[in-house]
Write an enzyme that holds these catalytic residues in place. Structure first.
Site: not given
Ligand code: GLC
Length: 449
Positions: A76, A137, A191
Site C-alpha cells: 500500500r 514488515s 508494522d
Molecule cells: C513477520 C515479520 C515481522 C512482521 C510480521 C507481521 O513475522 O518477520 O517483521 O511484523 O510478519 O507482518
C-alpha cells in the site's frame, strides 16, 4: 469408534490448557530477556530488535507524508496528513506479483518505486519534495530511525540480494533510477511499531503493538536500561520500542512439545523451513494450510469426506484462511452454511463431515488465539516487572486480517490474555485501522519535527 470420535482424537493435540499456555508464556519471557541481553543475544532466537523509536506520539505531530506499507499480501502507498490530533489519508493498494516477492531484490524495489511514482502522480504531488515513512514488515537490524538492514526474509518473500542490505538505501536507489519523483525516506518501521504508534496517538495507555495478519509479531515499549545489548543509550530513564520478532520463538525447539505432525509438514513445505515456528502456528498465511493438512489426513483415513475430495485436499493453499473464518462463523448445527462453503471449494460434504470440519477449524483457530494470548501476557508481565508495585492497565493496539476478519480470534485473545496475566494487570485491545501505514507517517513526523 465413530468418525466423530476419531476426529476428536486427532484434534485433541491442538487444545492447550492454561498450564501449558503459562509454560509457553514463561518460556517466551525467558527468550525476551535473552534477546535484550548483551551476552544472551548471541544465540537468541527471539531477536528483540531495537526500533530507535523512543517516544510515542503526543498529539502535537503534524505534516503531510507519504507512507509505504510492504509486508503482507498487498503493498500500500498512502498519503497522510496529520493535523491537530486528526489524521486524514488517501491510499492505493497495489499487488506484489509473486515473481517480485521471490525474484531479485532489484525487481522488487523497482516495482515499489513504480507504484510510489504512480500514486504520487495521481495525488498531484509529483513536483514536490515529500518525506516518506516506510513500513517494512520483516526483521531488520536498525542503528538509526532511517536505516534498516534486512536480517532475513519471512512469510512468502525471498527476493535475492536484499538480506544484509539497508532497505532504505535500496529503495532510494530504485527511486533514483526512475528519476521522476523526489522523496526522502526519513523513517523505517516494522508494522508492529507503526501499529503501536498510531494507536498511541489516540490512546495514551497503548504500550504494545500486535499484528495478527499474514504474519504474527509484536512490539512494546521497553526501559532502555533493560536493553543491555545496546551501547550508548543516552537516557537511563527513557524507553525504546522493541520489535520482538516473536514469530521465530520456538526455532530452537522451545515449542516442540506442542508441535503436531501437521505443523511439521507445513514447516517442511514452507518457503522458510525450520524458521518462524511460533508464527506458523498462528498467522493467517498458515491457518488454512494447517486445516487442509488435518483434513487431508482424516480423509485418507476415511474419517471425513470421500476419496473424491483427495485431489483438492492434496493441493497446497486450496483451503484458505478466509474459509476457516467463514466456517467458524457458523454454529456447527447449522451445517448447511458450512456445506455451501465447502461446495464452493468443490468438496462434497454430508452433515457429519461439516461438523468435523467445524471442529477442526475451531481447534486450529483457538490454538492460534491462545498462543497469541500467551505472547501478549508475557509482554504485559515484562512491562509490569519494571513497576511491580503499580496496577498496570495497558492497551495493545492491533492490526491484521486475522484479528479483523476472524469471528472469534479477537474475543478469545482478550479473554485468554487476561486470564494469563495474573493479578495487578489488565490488557485492553484496540483495533488500529491502517495502523501500520499511519504509524510510519507518525514516526516520520516525530523525526522531522
Ligand atoms: C513477520 C515479520 C515481522 C512482521 C510480521 C507481521 O513475522 O518477520 O517483521 O511484523 O510478519 O507482518
Amino acid at each position: 469408534m465413530s468418525e466423530f470420535r476419531r476426529a476428536c482424537e486427532k484434534v485433541k493435540q491442538f487444545m492447550l490448557g492454561d498450564n501449558e499456555l503459562k509454560t509457553i508464556r514463561d518460556r517466551l519471557l525467558e527468550n525476551m530477556r535473552r534477546g535484550l541481553d548483551r551476552e544472551g543475544v548471541k544465540d537468541a532466537k527471539v531477536k528483540m530488535l531495537p526500533s530507535f523509536v523512543t517516544h510515542l506520539p503526543d498529539g502535537r505531530e503534524c505534516g503531510t507524508f507519504i507512507a509505504l506499507d510492504l509486508g503482507g499480501t498487498n503493498f500500500r502507498v498512502l498519503l497522510i496528513d496529520i493535523n491537530e490530533e486528526q489524521i486524514d489519508m488517501d491510499s492505493q493498494i497495489y499487488r506484489v506479483p509473486q515473481e517480485c516477492m521471490t525474484g531479485t531484490g532489484e525487481a522488487l524495489f523497482d516495482h515499489i518505486a513504480k507504484c510510489m511514482s504512480d500514486f504520487i502522480n495521481r495525488m498531484g504531488f509529483a513536483d514536490r519534495n515529500i518525506a516518506c515513512g516506510f513500513t517494512f514488515s520483516f526483521p531488520c537490524e536498525q542503528n538509526a530511525i532511517n536505516s534498516a538492514s534486512l536480517i532475513t526474509w519471512t512469510k512468502g518473500f525471498s527476493a535475492s540480494g536484499v538480506a544484509g542490505k539497508d532497505v532504505v538505501a535500496l529503495l532510494t536507489e530504485a527511486v533514483a533510477r526512475r528519476g521522476d519523483i523526489t522523496v526522502e525516506i526519513v523513517a523505517v518501521v516494522n508494522d508492529t511499531v507503526g501499529t503501536l504508534m498510531s494507536c498511541a496517538f489516540e490512546d495514551h495507555a497503548c504500550q504494545i503493538g500486535l499484528i495478527a495478519g499474514t504474519g504474527s509479531n509484536a512490539c512494546y515499549m521497553e526501559k532502555q536500561s533493560n536493553i543491555t545489548k545496546l551501547d550508548g543509550l543516552q537516557d537511563a530513564d527513557g524507553k525504546m520500542c522493541i520489535n520482538m520478532e516473536w514469530g521465530a520463538f520456538g526455532d530452537d525447539g522451545a515449542l516442540d512439545e506442542w508441535t503436531t505432525e501437521y505443523d511439521r509438514i507445513l514447516d517442511a513445505n514452507s518457503v522458510h523451513p525450520t524458521k518462524q515456528r511460533f508464527e506458523k502456528m498462528m498467522a493467517g498465511m498458515y491457518l488454512g494450510e494447517i486445516v487442509r493438512l488435518i483434513l487431508l489426513d482424516m480423509c485418507k483415513e476415511g474419517i471425513v469426506f470421500t476419496d473424491d475430495a483427495l485431489p483438492i485436499l492434496e493441493t497446497p493453499e486450496s483451503f484458505g484462511t478466509h474459509m476457516v473464518s467463514q466456517i467458524v462463523d457458523n454454529q456447527p448445527r447449522h451445517f448447511a452454511a458450512v456445506q455451501n462453503i465447502l461446495a464452493c471449494a468443490d468438496i462434497g460434504a454430508i452433515r457429519r463431515d461439516c461438523e468435523i470440519v467445524h471442529m477442526v477449524c475451531d481447534a486450529v483457530s483457538r490454538r492460534a488465539s491462545y498462543m497469541c494470548a500467551a505472547g501478549i501476557s508475557a509482554i504485559a508481565i515484562k512491562i509490569h516487572q519494571n513497576r511491580p508495585d503499580e496496577y498496570l492497565d495497558i492497551t495493545c493496539g492491533v492490526d491484521g486480517s486475522v484479528y479483523k476478519k476472524h469471528p472469534t480470534f479477537a474475543k478469545l485473545l482478550k479473554v485468554k490474555t487476561n486470564e494469563l496475566v495474573g493479578l495487578g494487570i489488565y490488557v485492553n485491545f484496540r483495533l488500529s485501522h491502517d495502523g501500520s501505514g499511519k504509524g510510519a507517517a507518525l514516526v516520520s513526523a516525530v523525526s522531522t519535527r
